[in-house]
Enzyme design. Structure first.
Site, mmCIF file in Angstrom:
data_model
loop_
_atom_site.group_PDB
_atom_site.id
_atom_site.type_symbol
_atom_site.label_atom_id
_atom_site.label_comp_id
_atom_site.label_asym_id
_atom_site.label_seq_id
_atom_site.Cartn_x
_atom_site.Cartn_y
_atom_site.Cartn_z
ATOM 1 N N THR A 1 37.736 60.790 45.636
ATOM 2 C CA THR A 1 37.647 61.599 46.856
ATOM 3 C C THR A 1 36.716 60.924 47.856
ATOM 4 O OG1 THR A 1 35.710 62.887 46.179
ATOM 5 C CG2 THR A 1 37.883 63.670 45.421
ATOM 6 N N PHE B 1 15.254 49.817 49.458
ATOM 7 C CA PHE B 1 16.568 50.418 49.245
ATOM 8 C C PHE B 1 17.144 49.922 47.931
ATOM 9 C CE2 PHE B 1 21.141 50.977 49.873
ATOM 10 C CZ PHE B 1 21.185 52.254 50.378
ATOM 11 N N VAL C 1 22.211 55.630 42.337
ATOM 12 C CA VAL C 1 23.511 54.982 42.168
ATOM 13 C C VAL C 1 24.595 55.982 42.536
ATOM 14 C CG1 VAL C 1 23.635 55.522 39.695
ATOM 15 C CG2 VAL C 1 25.015 53.673 40.610
ATOM 16 N N VAL C 2 25.557 55.491 43.309
ATOM 17 C CA VAL C 2 26.732 56.288 43.677
ATOM 18 C C VAL C 2 27.946 55.447 43.297
ATOM 19 C CG1 VAL C 2 27.896 57.571 45.498
ATOM 20 C CG2 VAL C 2 25.419 57.203 45.648
ATOM 21 N N ILE C 3 28.806 56.026 42.465
ATOM 22 C CA ILE C 3 29.987 55.302 42.002
ATOM 23 C C ILE C 3 31.236 55.952 42.591
ATOM 24 C CG2 ILE C 3 31.331 54.617 39.972
ATOM 25 C CD1 ILE C 3 28.646 54.526 38.438
ATOM 26 N N PHE D 1 21.528 61.802 46.966
ATOM 27 C CA PHE D 1 21.495 62.513 48.243
ATOM 28 C C PHE D 1 20.126 63.126 48.515
ATOM 29 C CE2 PHE D 1 22.704 65.786 51.343
ATOM 30 C CZ PHE D 1 23.485 65.023 52.207
ATOM 31 N N ARG E 1 24.058 45.414 37.940
ATOM 32 C CA ARG E 1 23.009 45.312 38.950
ATOM 33 C C ARG E 1 21.740 46.068 38.540
ATOM 34 N NH1 ARG E 1 27.825 44.643 40.758
ATOM 35 N NH2 ARG E 1 28.275 43.398 42.581
ATOM 36 N N TRP F 1 21.254 60.957 38.159
ATOM 37 C CA TRP F 1 22.645 60.703 37.799
ATOM 38 C C TRP F 1 22.778 59.316 37.197
ATOM 39 C CZ3 TRP F 1 27.401 63.193 38.130
ATOM 40 C CH2 TRP F 1 27.370 64.488 38.650
ATOM 41 N N HIS G 1 33.976 61.890 48.809
ATOM 42 C CA HIS G 1 32.588 62.234 48.495
ATOM 43 C C HIS G 1 31.696 60.987 48.476
ATOM 44 C CE1 HIS G 1 29.355 64.592 46.704
ATOM 45 N NE2 HIS G 1 29.214 63.630 45.788
#
Length: 161
Positions: free
Chosen positions: A87, A114, A81-83, A59, A128, A26, A89
């Site tokens: 929600t 990590f 990466v999680v943006i 995930f 980053r 992603w 989520h």
């Protein structure tokens, strides 16, 4: 800036370590920077043939890290990466990934770097990602942390039985 106060690490005699990098797919521009930073750091450390695996998203990182830890790798680097969206989520994914990677490291004794960015905006992630103009290079930092920890673990002798 979150990178403020980072330690200067000196890592020696690590070229023979088996290191795997597991990276999500992603957010391709961000992931390109993270992967390139990780591979550059490994090269600087003399680790020229790491394993690089790609998974669909952040995930999925813990399950692949767990399998790799069981297959003799000395260190694993997890990149993703999680943006934040509109929600919950974001919260569930961030918590699951963090807890999962922590469990892999603690349960197996294999260091897990990590390199999972958890950002409010894409701009924060790009800043980053280690791209030209980025303030930080979290892919490089994740490798350095994992390999430095693997080097420390080499100094720990087996307990008396």
């Amino acid at each position: 800036m979150s990178g403020k106060g980072a330690p200067e690490l000196t890592i020696r005699e690590c070229a023979d370590l088996r290191v795997a990098v597991v990276a999500a797919q992603w957010h391709e521009p961000v992931m390109t920077g993270l992967v390139e930073g990780a591979l550059r750091a490994l090269g600087e450390l003399g680790i020229h043939e790491p394993t690089l695996l790609r998974v669909p998203g952040s995930f999925e990182l813990p399950v692949v890290a767990k399998v790799l830890a069981g297959r003799g790798y000395d260190a694993i680097v997890a990149l993703g990466v999680v943006i934040r969206g509109g929600t919950p989520h974001f919260d569930y994914v961030c918590h699951g990934v963090t807890e999962g990677l922590t469990r892999v490291a603690v349960d197996t004794g294999v260091p897990v770097g990590f390199g999972v960015l958890t950002c409010d905006t894409e701009e924060q992630a790009l800043d980053r990602a280690g791209l030209p103009g980025s303030a930080e290079d979290k892919g490089h930092e994740a490798v350095t942390a994992a390999v430095a920890t693997a080097a420390v673990l080499r100094t720990v002798s087996e307990p008396w039985r």
